[in-house]
Each structure stands twice: as C-alpha cells, then as structure tokens.
Design a protein around this motif. Sequence first.
Motif, short mmCIF file in Angstrom:
data_model
loop_
_atom_site.label_atom_id
_atom_site.label_comp_id
_atom_site.label_asym_id
_atom_site.label_seq_id
_atom_site.Cartn_x
_atom_site.Cartn_y
_atom_site.Cartn_z
N VAL A 19 -18.54 -69.56 -56.76
CA VAL A 19 -18.12 -70.83 -57.32
C VAL A 19 -16.84 -70.58 -58.10
N VAL A 20 -15.84 -71.44 -57.89
CA VAL A 20 -14.54 -71.30 -58.55
C VAL A 20 -14.33 -72.48 -59.48
N ILE A 21 -13.84 -72.20 -60.67
CA ILE A 21 -13.55 -73.24 -61.66
C ILE A 21 -12.06 -73.22 -61.93
N GLU A 22 -11.39 -74.32 -61.60
CA GLU A 22 -9.94 -74.43 -61.73
C GLU A 22 -9.61 -75.62 -62.64
N ARG A 23 -8.79 -75.39 -63.64
CA ARG A 23 -8.54 -76.45 -64.62
C ARG A 23 -7.59 -77.53 -64.12
N TRP A 24 -6.81 -77.25 -63.07
CA TRP A 24 -5.88 -78.25 -62.56
C TRP A 24 -6.46 -78.96 -61.35
N PRO A 25 -6.03 -80.21 -61.08
CA PRO A 25 -6.64 -80.98 -60.00
C PRO A 25 -6.20 -80.59 -58.60
N GLN A 26 -5.09 -79.87 -58.49
CA GLN A 26 -4.60 -79.48 -57.16
C GLN A 26 -3.77 -78.21 -57.25
N LEU A 27 -3.45 -77.65 -56.08
CA LEU A 27 -2.62 -76.45 -56.05
C LEU A 27 -1.24 -76.77 -56.61
N TYR A 28 -0.66 -75.76 -57.28
CA TYR A 28 0.69 -75.94 -57.84
C TYR A 28 1.70 -75.76 -56.73
N GLY A 29 2.56 -76.77 -56.52
CA GLY A 29 3.41 -76.78 -55.33
C GLY A 29 4.78 -76.17 -55.47
N LEU A 30 5.09 -75.56 -56.62
CA LEU A 30 6.44 -75.01 -56.83
C LEU A 30 6.41 -73.49 -56.89
N PRO A 31 7.57 -72.84 -56.64
CA PRO A 31 7.61 -71.37 -56.60
C PRO A 31 7.27 -70.74 -57.94
N ARG A 32 6.67 -69.55 -57.87
CA ARG A 32 6.47 -68.70 -59.04
C ARG A 32 6.78 -67.27 -58.62
N ALA A 33 5.76 -66.48 -58.28
CA ALA A 33 6.04 -65.13 -57.79
C ALA A 33 6.81 -65.21 -56.48
N VAL A 34 7.73 -64.25 -56.27
CA VAL A 34 8.54 -64.26 -55.04
C VAL A 34 8.60 -62.89 -54.37
N GLY A 35 7.90 -61.87 -54.92
CA GLY A 35 7.98 -60.54 -54.33
C GLY A 35 6.60 -59.93 -54.10
N LEU A 36 6.41 -59.33 -52.94
CA LEU A 36 5.20 -58.59 -52.60
C LEU A 36 5.58 -57.26 -51.98
N ASP A 37 4.78 -56.23 -52.24
CA ASP A 37 5.07 -54.93 -51.64
C ASP A 37 4.12 -54.65 -50.47
N HIS A 38 4.28 -53.51 -49.86
CA HIS A 38 3.51 -53.14 -48.67
C HIS A 38 2.02 -53.08 -48.95
N GLU A 39 1.65 -52.64 -50.14
CA GLU A 39 0.23 -52.54 -50.49
C GLU A 39 -0.40 -53.93 -50.60
N ALA A 40 0.32 -54.87 -51.22
CA ALA A 40 -0.17 -56.24 -51.30
C ALA A 40 -0.31 -56.85 -49.91
N MET A 41 0.61 -56.54 -49.03
CA MET A 41 0.52 -57.07 -47.66
C MET A 41 -0.71 -56.52 -46.95
N ARG A 42 -1.08 -55.28 -47.24
CA ARG A 42 -2.30 -54.73 -46.63
C ARG A 42 -3.53 -55.46 -47.15
N VAL A 43 -3.52 -55.83 -48.42
CA VAL A 43 -4.62 -56.63 -48.94
C VAL A 43 -4.69 -57.97 -48.22
#
Length: 533
Positions: free
Chosen positions: A43-67
């Motif tokens: 069960v997930v509890i999220e305080r906002w009513p919808q996904l946030y539609g604007l950019p935030r993080a912009v970089g991922l490395d090879h290890e994150a891509m494997r995840v």
Amino acid sequence: MTSVSQHPDDGASENLADVAIVGYGPVGQALALKLAHGGHRVVVIERWPQLYGLPRAVGLDHEAMRVLQSLDIIDEFEANTCLSHVYEWRNGQGELLVAFPGLDETAESGWPRQFGFSQPALERLLDERIGRAYADRVTVHRNLTVVAATQHPDKVVLETRPTGEMDGKPRPIAARYVVGCDGAGSFVRDAMGASLVDLGFVADWLVVDVQPRDPSQWSADVIQVCDPQGPTTMVPGGPGRRRFEFMMLAGEQKDEQNNPQAAWARLERWGWTPTNAILERHAVYTFRAAVADRWRRERLMIAGDAAHLTPPFAAQGLCAGLRDVIALAWRLDAVLRGEAEETLLDSYGPERQAHATALIEFAVMLGKIICVLDPAKAAERDQQLRHDAGRGEQKWPAPRLGRSPLVREDDPGAGWLGVQGRVQLGDRTARLDDLIGSGFVLIGHGHDPSATLTAEQRQFLARIGATAIGIGGSCAARDVDGTYARWFQQLGTTAVLVRPDFYVFGSGDAPVLVSDLMAAWKRDVSTFTAEAA
C-alpha cells in the motif's frame, strides 16, 4: 506533525499490507514494483493528488539503469533518455579546464556510464507498469498525509488524513513494515527518531528547464562553468530538454530570482530567449549534503532523499535512491517469505549509509572546486585543474559497501559492484539479467559452479531463489564480449557469488562461498559490528 509510539495491539486494520510505502516518487514506485513482483501486498500513501509533471532529476548512471532493467520498463524508458560523450569543466571565458570522457561507453552494469532523462516520463512509466501488472497487489492512496505511526509487535499502524485537512476524518493503514520514501522532510525519518548529519555543503541555486523551439538546436552537451561571477551547470534533461543551474550569489534573494524574468535574464548569456526556447520550469533549490544517522528502527525504514541528500554535481541523487530500493527489496522479500529472520534487515543501513556517504562526499568535493567565488583563488584552481588534466584519466569513484555480514570478510572482491555482460544462451543473446533474472547468482568461469556443492547447499540456494550458471569455456552460456573473462581475471578466481542488488558477496571456491552465505544469512549485524569494533 510527527508522532510515533509503541503499543501491544489495537486491532487496527483488518486489511494488513506486507509493506506500506510513504511517498510515490520514483523511489517509492520502484520499491512498490520490486515488492509486488515478489508477490507481496503493498500500500502506497502519497500526499499529492497526482504525479508531478515537471522535470526534477535529469541524470542516471549505468547502475541505476540496471535497476530499471529489473523493473521491465527499460525498453520504453530508453526513448526518454539521451547519451552524452564527455563532461566538460570550463572557466568563465569558456576555456576547457578538464574533461571526463566516456559517458557513453558501456560500464560495469552493462549500460552506458551516464544518461540524461526525463523524470516525468520515468514516473509515468513506473505508474503504468504498476497499474498494468500489479493492480491486485499495489494500492495507491493519493492526497493522503501520514500524521502518526504506532508500532506493534507484528505491524505498524499509520494514521492518515486528507492532505491539507488536519481536522479531517483519520484513516488507519496497517502494514507489517513501513518504508519512508517521502523526501528530504521525511515524516518516517522523524518518526524513527533519526536525524540528518550535515556533510558540509549548503548553497542556493536557481534551476531552469527549457525546451528549444527548433529541435535541431538541442544538444546533449554536459558542461560545468566554473565562473567566480556565477557558477553554472548545463546538461540535457532528456531528449529535447536542457537543464541550467545557476548558483545564487551573496545578496541575491530567492523570491527575486524564482521568476521567469530572472530565469530569462540568466539564460540570455547562453543564447536562449523566449523567441527560441520554451521556459518549462524554474525553481530555487537549496543544494545540501547530508545522510541519516540511522536507516531503520524496528519496522520503520527509509530510502531515497529521506535517507540522504547530495548536491547534483555527480548526478547521484536518484541513482542513490534506486540503490536503496534494490538493496532493501531483496531483504524485505526474504523476510516476508519467511526465508530469513528479521535481522537480515539490520545490514541495510550500515551498507548503504557508507556507500551513499562516499558518493555525497565526492559530490561535495566537486562542488567546492566548482563554487570558488574569489577571482584570484579561481585562477589558481583553473591552473591546478589544467595541470591535473594532463596526469591521466579522470574517473568517478565506485565505492565499496559498508561492512556487514552480507559482505564476506577478508575477501578483496566482496562488497564491490558486480558486472553484467552480454551472454548467448541457446538461441538468445542478451544482458545476463534478461536471461536469468536478478536474484542471487553463483557464477562459475568456464565451469558449472553448482557441480561441487552439497545437496544442502543446493537446497539453500533454491530456497532463496538463487541461480547457478557457468559462463565461458565449454559452458552453455557464451561470454559474448569477454566481459566475464576480464572480470574473473581481475578477481583472480573462478567463482563469484553476486547478490540481488548486484554487489558481490564474495569470490573464491563455490562451496566455501555458499557455506559462508548460509552462515551470514542468520548472523545479526549488531553482533558483527560489536566484533569489528
């Protein structure tokens, strides 16, 4: 409000979830997916009513891509990423000081070293994957805020209320475990009694995202401008987007800078105006460096920005959060299935805290070099950077995990990130995880490592969902690019046991490795820490 208490039992909630996740950003989404894939009710509890539609993080490395590869969204997600070749540091006059090349080269995890990406696209794909594949296992409650947590011997009861309505009707949600993926101001971290330990960096930056009106004007250049009159970062934010980060100087106020006029004024130096670009977002962030002093208290745990904060200079913020996910998910899975004692969770914090701290300290070091504001000292720095650039290849660190029973002692190969190469097995050629999954893997170089195991050892590996595979030589699995041959030569061994989070438990003789894992599986990390002290 933060409240946590302990109570023997209050009989609350009839619908007991295996895990409650507070926060539905990419870290919470990824953890929900991993646990649901293991058959657990989330069960997930999220305080906002919808996904946030604007950019935030912009970089991922090879290890994150494997995840992300393990979450079955990677084919769709790749279309929302871009590759760059080199990370350049330049001075205020635009002269190159130092370069970090090879961002687009394949790294240990089987993916290019660094990607630009769109976070809204990632969140959308994760959300769609949850809804499409695991709607019967994952329940997402939006627009709810957690205001209290009560620990019981067998569960945690969270009291929630509609966001912004503290007088609204409370709604209890119960789960066997709770993970806070609820960001820098984490309720769960506070409820655990944990604190953020400052690691020595605080600075306000204006962050601006633009979209070129003419797609041909977009570039994937990664540039750090080390200008004492205004340090500036310019990176891709995925295809068709550019991210600019401007350090705010003494006397500049947040409310004076966080507006479109101030953003365009800074962008103009770099050739961007309202006539050739769309201003997608502007925000002032306080870049901080900190790590939580504890990551678990009984049935409460934290991950992502709730556990660590980093300046963005090494693009490791979300990468670290995804490492938390993959490290915690397999432990929770084993405990929830009854295949391990709850003490298996004890090693999560010590391992991840040490690893995250090393990368945060690296980002802080970069930041202190970049953010020199004294012109004379900046000139000295520039000269030193030029000198250092000629002394050899510039490399990012790849830290070892912190000490724990799940990192084999006195083993030079243990605790380091494992590799993923392309393997041909039958008529399929793919990255190894796509062929065998991402549980424990016992790999033999040129031989079947299970051949010398006892029946008890084979049963144990089967019970924890492990795979044994021989790669190379006369084995059925062919080492297509020689990745594993090079790795085994580096390790100086013929067998390695890799954990589900892709880090090496140990290397050496296969029966000894499995025997040591069986012993570590039941070993309490507090006892280990006392022995090591």
